[in-house]
Design an enzyme around this catalytic site. Structure first.
Site, PDB file in Angstrom:
ATOM      1  N   SER A 250       0.844  -1.193   0.000  1.00  0.00           N
ATOM      2  CA  SER A 250       0.000   0.000   0.000  1.00  0.00           C
ATOM      3  C   SER A 250       0.878   1.239   0.000  1.00  0.00           C
ATOM      4  CB  SER A 250      -0.891   0.002   1.240  1.00  0.00           C
ATOM      5  OG  SER A 250      -0.094   0.305   2.365  1.00  0.00           O
ATOM      6  N   LYS A 251       0.215   2.385  -0.010  1.00  0.00           N
ATOM      7  CA  LYS A 251       0.940   3.671  -0.020  1.00  0.00           C
ATOM      8  C   LYS A 251       1.946   3.750   1.131  1.00  0.00           C
ATOM      9  CE  LYS A 251      -1.536   6.820  -2.845  1.00  0.00           C
ATOM     10  NZ  LYS A 251      -2.982   6.537  -2.928  1.00  0.00           N
ATOM     11  N   ARG A 252       1.604   3.087   2.248  1.00  0.00           N
ATOM     12  CA  ARG A 252       2.496   3.134   3.412  1.00  0.00           C
ATOM     13  C   ARG A 252       3.857   2.509   3.129  1.00  0.00           C
ATOM     14  NH1 ARG A 252      -0.800   0.125   6.868  1.00  0.00           N
ATOM     15  NH2 ARG A 252      -2.413   0.478   5.341  1.00  0.00           N
ATOM     16  N   ASP A 253       3.915   1.658   2.087  1.00  0.00           N
ATOM     17  CA  ASP A 253       5.197   1.042   1.734  1.00  0.00           C
ATOM     18  C   ASP A 253       6.064   1.980   0.893  1.00  0.00           C
ATOM     19  OD1 ASP A 253       4.886  -1.692   2.846  1.00  0.00           O
ATOM     20  OD2 ASP A 253       3.115  -1.659   1.563  1.00  0.00           O
ATOM     21  N   GLY A 254       5.601   3.212   0.710  1.00  0.00           N
ATOM     22  CA  GLY A 254       6.410   4.173  -0.044  1.00  0.00           C
ATOM     23  C   GLY A 254       6.102   4.070  -1.518  1.00  0.00           C
TER      24      GLY A 254
END
Ligand code: GLU
Length: 483
Positions: A250-254
């Site tokens: 997800s976006k949290r993984d950069g």
């Protein structure tokens, strides 16, 4: 019947790697089958859709080499078609207007929760009398259009990846909203599940290939196909892409969008090759292949059910393989934007010969394109900073004489256009000075590069010589010899 598949991204963000991988599987299947690959932009959610995301999606697919045969079609331009379908469902009594307020729906959910029941719409407005409807409308309540889902239905399909799938209609959350903001005279805004089915029917899609997060939608959509009298396509639900911790990427993984990967210096064929391996493996276990090769071998039998873990090391390895295969000409084209961004000064036309030599020199050490910026920095400036080790090297006994002899040869017009000429000059100076060749080589490296490590000395010198930087550096190194 000719195979027709589609990718249907929503332009609410940049092209996500998961969507791109789904596009890739659609493309591989279409090419394998000699079918058509269609691009449809699902922009019915006008508040979240943005033209720059559409642009990013089109560019990303093109960059990866996923050329489409038809489209892009935009759902926002096809609203009449969806409205007609909803009207048909209303006319046939398969859908109805419901007038529940958000507060009423919330109270219903709370009551279900209190009884430990799963939240669902209890179909309370399914059989309103004309008088009740008129009363709600007189109150000015906005309506939604709900499609009837009979709880006792069992929905099954043979998924090309997951095998036989079975859903109880009672698990679908009650009658499904297919349009919102409706009034007595207007159908309102058609929603995703309805629009997809109408489009897939209208575009004669034979296989719906999409991420497994759409499985519940598939169960609902099958009911809509049946209600609209359409042939139900085949379905293939592809595995999710997981981060290294095993959660959905997800976006949290950069980094998640294709343009991010492009910016990080991955090449399109390497990334496409890598994405193909995210969930599929070729029968010959080959890891390096072109998309055309993969298309020849592609089948859903070899697509995994389990999520595909993203492996940066493997992507890096593949990228290095592709970079190392590039011709100096192509590599130079790929590196010029990075050199430009680093504000190195050069003229892409007149400097082309040495830029290509430089690309050939640093190419074999590259894993990602931006690494070339650091590796090639000292070719773009007349002078270099000296590391302590390089300084100590030029201060050794005999080094000043070596550098003077080299400088004298250069000033006498020694032309260094070939590796042989450089090697001959080194041999000549080594003999004339009566020193060891290692001392000469190490000192030249220190003087030319300001460091004891770096790319091949002879090739580097040939490039620096064309720029006239070698003489400047030998002169500067000489000033350090006696410091
Ligand atoms: N617009 C949907 C998405 O981006 C596509 C779903 C589908 O392929 O049917 O997830």
């Amino acid at each position: 019947m000719s195979v027709r598949v589609r990718i249907a991204p929503s332009p609410t963000g940049s092209l996500h790697i998961g969507t791109a991988r789904t596009a890739l599987f659609n493309w591989l299947f279409a090419r394998h089958q000699g079918g058509q690959f269609i691009l449809r932009i699902e922009d019915t959610d006008q508040s979240r859709s943005r033209p720059e995301f559409t642009q990013n999606i089109l560019e990303g697919l093109q960059w990866l080499g996923l050329n489409w045969d038809e489209g892009p079609f935009f759902q926002s331009k096809r609203l009449d078609l969806y409205r007609q379908a909803i009207q048909t469902l209303l006319d046939q009594g398969l859908a109805y207007r419901a007038y529940d307020t958000p507060e009423e729906l919330e109270a219903m959910r709370e009551a279900q929760k209190a009884k430990n029941l799963a939240p669902r719409y209890d179909n309370r407005h399914r059989n309103l009398t004309p008088e009740q409807q008129a009363a709600f409308e007189a109150e000015g309540r906005p309506a939604v259009v709900r499609f009837k889902i009979e709880d006792d239905r069992v929905i099954t399909w043979n998924d090309l990846v997951r095998g036989r799938m079975t859903w109880q209609a009672s698990d679908l959350g009650g009658d499904m909203v297919i349009a919102r903001a409706a009034t007595a005279t207007d159908i309102g805004q058609p929603l995703y599940n309805l629009a997809v089915v109408v489009d897939d029917q209208d575009m004669a899609i034979t296989h719906v290939i999409r991420g497994e997060d759409h499985i519940a939608n598939t169960a609902k959509q099958i009911l809509l196909y049946e209600a609209l009298g359409a042939a139900v396509p085949e379905f293939a639900h592809t595995p999710l892409i997981l981060n290294t911790a095993g959660q959905k990427l997800s976006k949290r993984d950069g980094v998640t969008s294709i343009s991010d990967f492009q910016q990080m210096g991955f090449t399109a064929p390497a990334l496409a090759n890598y994405m193909t391996l995210l969930g599929w493996s070729p029968p010959d276990a080959e890891e390096l292949f072109t998309l055309a090769d993969a298309a020849e071998k592609f089948s859903f039998d070899r697509v995994n059910k389990a999520g595909a873990k993203f492996d940066w090391d493997k992507l890096d390895w593949l990228n290095s393989q592709y970079l190392h295969q590039l011709s100096a000409n192509n590599l130079t084209d790929s590196l010029i934007p990075y050199w430009r961004e680093a504000k190195y000064s050069f003229d892409p036309e007149t400097d082309r010969p040495w830029l290509e030599q430089l690309a050939a020199l640093v190419g074999p050490s590259l894993t990602r394109l931006p690494e070339a910026v650091g590796l090639s920095r000292f070719f773009f400036t007349p002078t270099v900073e000296f590391s302590d080790a390089a300084k100590t090297q030029v201060q050794q006994a005999g080094v000043a004489e070596i550098l003077q002899a080299i400088l004298a040869a250069l000033k006498a017009g020694e032309s260094l256009t070939q590796a042989d000429a450089v090697k001959a000059l080194v041999t000549q100076v080594t003999k004339a000075q009566g020193v060891k060749k290692g001392l000469v080589m190490r000192s030249l490296r220190a003087a030319l590069m300001g460091d004891m490590q770096g790319p091949d000395l002879v090739d580097s010198w040939l490039i620096l010589h064309q720029r006239g930087f070698d003489q400047t550096r030998f002169e500067y190194a000489l000033t350090l010899c006696s410091e």
